[in-house]
Structures are given as C-alpha cells and as structure tokens.
Design a protein around this motif. Structure first.
Motif, PDB file in Angstrom:
ATOM      1  N   TYR A 179       0.821  -1.213   0.000  1.00 56.02           N
ATOM      2  CA  TYR A 179       0.000   0.000   0.000  1.00 56.02           C
ATOM      3  C   TYR A 179       0.853   1.259   0.000  1.00 56.02           C
ATOM      4  O   TYR A 179       1.592   1.535   0.935  1.00 56.02           O
ATOM      5  CB  TYR A 179      -0.950   0.020   1.190  1.00 56.02           C
ATOM      6  CG  TYR A 179      -1.911   1.197   1.235  1.00 56.02           C
ATOM      7  CD1 TYR A 179      -2.568   1.660   0.112  1.00 56.02           C
ATOM      8  CD2 TYR A 179      -2.182   1.836   2.441  1.00 56.02           C
ATOM      9  CE1 TYR A 179      -3.451   2.725   0.172  1.00 56.02           C
ATOM     10  CE2 TYR A 179      -3.082   2.900   2.514  1.00 56.02           C
ATOM     11  CZ  TYR A 179      -3.697   3.348   1.379  1.00 56.02           C
ATOM     12  OH  TYR A 179      -4.571   4.401   1.448  1.00 56.02           O
ATOM     13  N   THR A 231      -1.107   7.554   7.277  1.00 58.02           N
ATOM     14  CA  THR A 231      -1.026   6.084   7.173  1.00 58.02           C
ATOM     15  C   THR A 231       0.386   5.582   7.422  1.00 58.02           C
ATOM     16  O   THR A 231       0.708   4.432   7.078  1.00 58.02           O
ATOM     17  CB  THR A 231      -1.529   5.606   5.795  1.00 58.02           C
ATOM     18  OG1 THR A 231      -0.746   6.207   4.753  1.00 58.02           O
ATOM     19  CG2 THR A 231      -2.990   5.954   5.599  1.00 58.02           C
ATOM     20  N   ARG A 233       3.497   1.029   9.828  1.00 57.91           N
ATOM     21  CA  ARG A 233       2.969  -0.127   9.096  1.00 57.91           C
ATOM     22  C   ARG A 233       4.070  -1.102   8.706  1.00 57.91           C
ATOM     23  O   ARG A 233       3.861  -2.322   8.654  1.00 57.91           O
ATOM     24  CB  ARG A 233       2.213   0.338   7.852  1.00 57.91           C
ATOM     25  CG  ARG A 233       0.948   1.095   8.163  1.00 57.91           C
ATOM     26  CD  ARG A 233       0.063   1.232   6.937  1.00 57.91           C
ATOM     27  NE  ARG A 233       0.628   2.032   5.878  1.00 57.91           N
ATOM     28  CZ  ARG A 233       1.048   1.542   4.715  1.00 57.91           C
ATOM     29  NH1 ARG A 233       0.978   0.224   4.471  1.00 57.91           N
ATOM     30  NH2 ARG A 233       1.539   2.336   3.777  1.00 57.91           N
ATOM     31  N   VAL A 279      -6.750   3.037   6.318  1.00 55.19           N
ATOM     32  CA  VAL A 279      -6.430   1.696   6.842  1.00 55.19           C
ATOM     33  C   VAL A 279      -6.579   1.612   8.367  1.00 55.19           C
ATOM     34  O   VAL A 279      -5.755   1.013   9.057  1.00 55.19           O
ATOM     35  CB  VAL A 279      -5.039   1.189   6.385  1.00 55.19           C
ATOM     36  CG1 VAL A 279      -5.048   0.887   4.912  1.00 55.19           C
ATOM     37  CG2 VAL A 279      -3.907   2.165   6.705  1.00 55.19           C
ATOM     38  N   TRP A 336      -3.785  -0.913  10.075  1.00 55.01           N
ATOM     39  CA  TRP A 336      -3.526  -2.241   9.543  1.00 55.01           C
ATOM     40  C   TRP A 336      -2.213  -2.199   8.755  1.00 55.01           C
ATOM     41  O   TRP A 336      -1.763  -1.116   8.349  1.00 55.01           O
ATOM     42  CB  TRP A 336      -4.663  -2.687   8.631  1.00 55.01           C
ATOM     43  CG  TRP A 336      -5.941  -2.972   9.361  1.00 55.01           C
ATOM     44  CD1 TRP A 336      -6.955  -2.094   9.603  1.00 55.01           C
ATOM     45  CD2 TRP A 336      -6.336  -4.217   9.947  1.00 55.01           C
ATOM     46  NE1 TRP A 336      -7.970  -2.711  10.305  1.00 55.01           N
ATOM     47  CE2 TRP A 336      -7.615  -4.017  10.531  1.00 55.01           C
ATOM     48  CE3 TRP A 336      -5.754  -5.475  10.038  1.00 55.01           C
ATOM     49  CZ2 TRP A 336      -8.312  -5.031  11.189  1.00 55.01           C
ATOM     50  CZ3 TRP A 336      -6.438  -6.492  10.690  1.00 55.01           C
ATOM     51  CH2 TRP A 336      -7.693  -6.267  11.256  1.00 55.01           C
ATOM     52  N   SER A 351      -1.611  -2.934   5.725  1.00 55.17           N
ATOM     53  CA  SER A 351      -1.832  -2.475   4.354  1.00 55.17           C
ATOM     54  C   SER A 351      -3.329  -2.428   4.109  1.00 55.17           C
ATOM     55  O   SER A 351      -4.122  -2.909   4.927  1.00 55.17           O
ATOM     56  CB  SER A 351      -1.152  -3.434   3.365  1.00 55.17           C
ATOM     57  OG  SER A 351      -1.520  -3.160   2.034  1.00 55.17           O
ATOM     58  N   ASP A 352      -3.718  -1.878   2.970  1.00 52.43           N
ATOM     59  CA  ASP A 352      -5.135  -1.946   2.605  1.00 52.43           C
ATOM     60  C   ASP A 352      -5.478  -3.286   1.977  1.00 52.43           C
ATOM     61  O   ASP A 352      -6.649  -3.579   1.714  1.00 52.43           O
ATOM     62  CB  ASP A 352      -5.522  -0.792   1.680  1.00 52.43           C
ATOM     63  CG  ASP A 352      -4.845  -0.846   0.324  1.00 52.43           C
ATOM     64  OD1 ASP A 352      -3.752  -1.453   0.224  1.00 52.43           O
ATOM     65  OD2 ASP A 352      -5.385  -0.281  -0.647  1.00 52.43           O
TER      66      ASP A 352
END
Length: 405
Positions: free
Chosen positions: A60, A98, A103, A345, A391, A393-394
C-alpha cells in the motif's frame, strides 16, 4: 502416507521406513526452510522435492491516487491546476497519516512469522518532494526523500533477525505534480511543493533459504492508463519483475506484477503481454505472485466474454494453463479474500470482499509444483498496531507453501 494394495512385503517395509523418516523431517508450519521434504499434498511420498514458500504482498503506497484524478479530471486552466494541487496536498497528508514507519513494523512481523523464501512486493513506494514548479507540471525531478518503503521494510526485517536480499526492483509509474493550499496564482499558496511518487515492484529472496538467483529482469506494459489533469497528461505505468531461482535441481521463474486497477480491459491486455513475455516460456516452471486486480468470483473469470474484473484471471488460468494455487491446497480453501480496506487503513475489522492477490503456477514438464498449505496474512485483529490502529496495508497478503521437484 497411504499404503496401496499390491505392494510386496519389501515395498511395505520401505513405505513404513519412509513414513518414520518423514515424521522426523516434515515441515509443520508455513516457514519454508529450503530443505528437502518427504511430504506432498495428500500425503504421498515425494523424495527429492524441495519446500518453497512464496508470498505476494501489496504493501500500500499510503493513499488513494485516484483522489487527484477525481478532483481534476476534465478541468483545465487555473481551475484544473487548483483542483490538482489541493487534491495532491490532501493525498500527501494522508500518506503521513497512514505512517509507513508504523505499518512497516507490522509487515515485518508478518513476514518474520511466515518466513517466505520468495516475496513479490507491489506498491513499494518512494515518496519525494521538491520546490513547486507550476510551469513544469508532470516533470519528475523532485529529489528530497520522504519515505523509501523498501529501505524501511528491509531495516525492520533485519531488526527482527530476518534478512532478505533484493533479487530485482522494477520501477513502474514515476509521477510528480504540485501540492499546495490556498491559490498560488493569487499569491496565497500557503504550503506549496511538488510531490513525486515512484512506484515499484520488488522481488526479495530470504537469506538462508538455499535459493540461488540465476538471473533477473523486468519491464513495462505497453498498455497504460492515461489521464489528463490540469492540462497535463499523466501516464500510469504498470510493469513486472522476474527472477530465475534455483530450487534444488529445479529452476523456477518467479514473477511479481501489479495489473491495472482502473480498467479491467487494460488489466487483461497487460496479462496477455506478460504471458507473451517472461511468463510465456514453456521450458521453465513459472510462479506468478501478483496483485492482479482480477477477481476469480467475477463472471468474466468463467465466461468467454472478455469483460469485467475476472477477465485477466481467465486469460492466465483458462487460456494459458496456470493453476490458482489457493484453490489447490488440501482441505477447504476458504474465500481467500484480500482486498480492500479504506484509505486510512484504520477499519475496525478487515472485512475483505475480493480475492485479487493471487499466486499462480505453471510447471514445465516433468516438474511438479504442488501446494502443501496456504494462508491469508495481515487480516487478524492482532495484526493491527495497538496504538495507531493501523492495519499493515489496505490489502491482505497470501503465503503459499509449495513442493517443487
């Protein structure tokens, strides 16, 4: 191991001995170690085969790149430039929210647990910025690095004692546009800069997997998505990376690709290019790890009509003989859905509704490629960051353990 009728007593004792040996060396988890295994799908003996664990992972790029497209499409002149600049500013702020530094640690945990031998990564973004140049919209010359997703992820993996080598990096799109608040044409630009996104496909090989890279390559699809924004035409390039790797005595061509998301027709055309190129060599066993943007549940996946989301999937599987390894695993495969979450996300649950992240294989005779296990990763509550609620990633990832030989 299932014993068959008609075996001699010697054959029976040999089978029992192999069963005992298999119990000692069988791989009990998805963590492929590159060592020979005596198990194959269904429990048959498979002396001389290798365990190969592969992963496809869209990590992502951090924001929805259709945001500036939606904002500036069909607008020109000052109105188009303002819409493009404001939307790019919002996009770049969302990339910060994000937070790939957070992540990446989740992705590294995920990979360290599964320990795939080969990983096909998509949306491996390189975000950069530079001075705003309204007279040179679309010229990719910004050089100040904000986020290099590949460098960050490799460092987080190393911090967990898991080391991967880069087998191939293939650049896809490299686009740049102004991002600002206010109105620079009226002298009230506020925050203003050019923002550059370089998208890449990457193949990683795990150190200690016993795999040797024999060659690599990559390329771009001639079929591309073009859009005019603020009077400038942007081309969104898709491509692929491949690496030929030695797995025991077998050579496997491992390919990662990201087919077009904005047009099923383009995704199908790109799949055909791939199959006429590096995935079309019938003399080498080939594994494709992709964000194919093609859903096997779509009617086009099982209909001869070349339309709809499943068209690329049908071309690869039905027309060119690749096996969908998720469906080949022993027992109930489950839906295997991998896409997709909201732009931020931070969804409360990973409610994935489509299966578009795929691992597909076509062995070259007499090689056999058989699925032992497969799982979706990055889709459980424990995979989220407990503080940011992000999260990984998406998309979810897919890990498949194979017996190759």
């Amino acid at each position: 191991m299932a014993l068959r009728r008609g075996r001699t007593r010697t054959g029976l004792w040999l089978a029992l001995a192999l069963l005992c040996l298999g119990a000692l060396i069988a791989v009990g988890t998805l963590r492929g170690n590159g060592a020979p295994t005596s198990l194959r799908s269904g429990g048959d003996a498979a002396i001389g085969e290798q365990t190969l664990t592969v992963m496809t992972r869209n990590i992502y790029l951090g924001g929805d790149i259709t945001r500036p497209i939606r904002a500036a499409l069909d607008r020109s002149g000052r109105a188009g430039a303002l819409a493009l600049g404001h939307a790019n500013h919002e996009l770049r702020e969302i990339v910060d929210r994000t937070d790939f530094n957070a992540r990446s640690k989740l992705l590294a945990d995920e990979i360290a647990t599964a320990q795939p031998d080969l990983i096909g990564l998509q949306e491996v973004a390189l975000w950069r910025h530079g001075p705003m140049q309204l007279d040179q919209i679309g010229r990719p010359d910004a050089t100040v690095v904000d986020y290099d997703f590949l460098t960050i992820l490799l460092a987080d993996l190393a911090n967990r004692g898991v080391h991967y080598e880069i087998a191939r990096v293939e650049q896809e799109s490299d686009v740049e546009a102004p991002a600002f608040t206010g109105d620079p044409f009226a002298g009230t630009a506020g925050s203003a800069e050019d923002v550059r996104l370089t998208d890449r496909d990457v193949i990683l090989v795990r150190d200690g997997a016993g795999i040797r890279t024999e060659g690599s390559g990559g390329g771009h699809y001639s079929q591309q998505f073009h859009v005019t924004l603020g009077g400038t035409t942007f081309s969104f390039v898709r491509g692929y990376a491949w690496a030929d790797v030695a797995v025991g005595s077998t050579t496997v061509r491992f390919i990662t690709t990201h087919l077009e998301s904005q047009s099923a027709k383009l995704a199908r055309a790109q799949a055909e290019e791939l199959l006429e190129g590096p995935a079309g060599n019938s003399s080498v066993s080939t594994v494709i790890a992709c964000d194919c943007n093609s859903n096997p549940a779509s009617p086009a996946a099982y209909s001869p009509l070349p339309i709809g989301s499943g068209a690329a999937y049908r071309v690869i599987t039905n027309d060119h003989g690749f096996t969908d390894l998720w469906l080949q695993q022993p027992g109930r495969a489950g839906p295997g859905n991998t896409a997709s979450l909201g732009e931020l996300v931070t969804d409360k649950a990973a409610d994935f509704g489509r299966r578009i992240d795929l691992v597909l294989a076509k062995p070259a005779s007499p090689v056999r490629i058989v699925t032992s296990r497969a799982e979706v990763t990055g889709n459980e509550p424990r995979d989220r960051d407990p503080v940011t609620k992000l999260w990984p990633s998406d998309h979810a990832g897919v890990v498949v353990q194979l017996q190759v030989g």
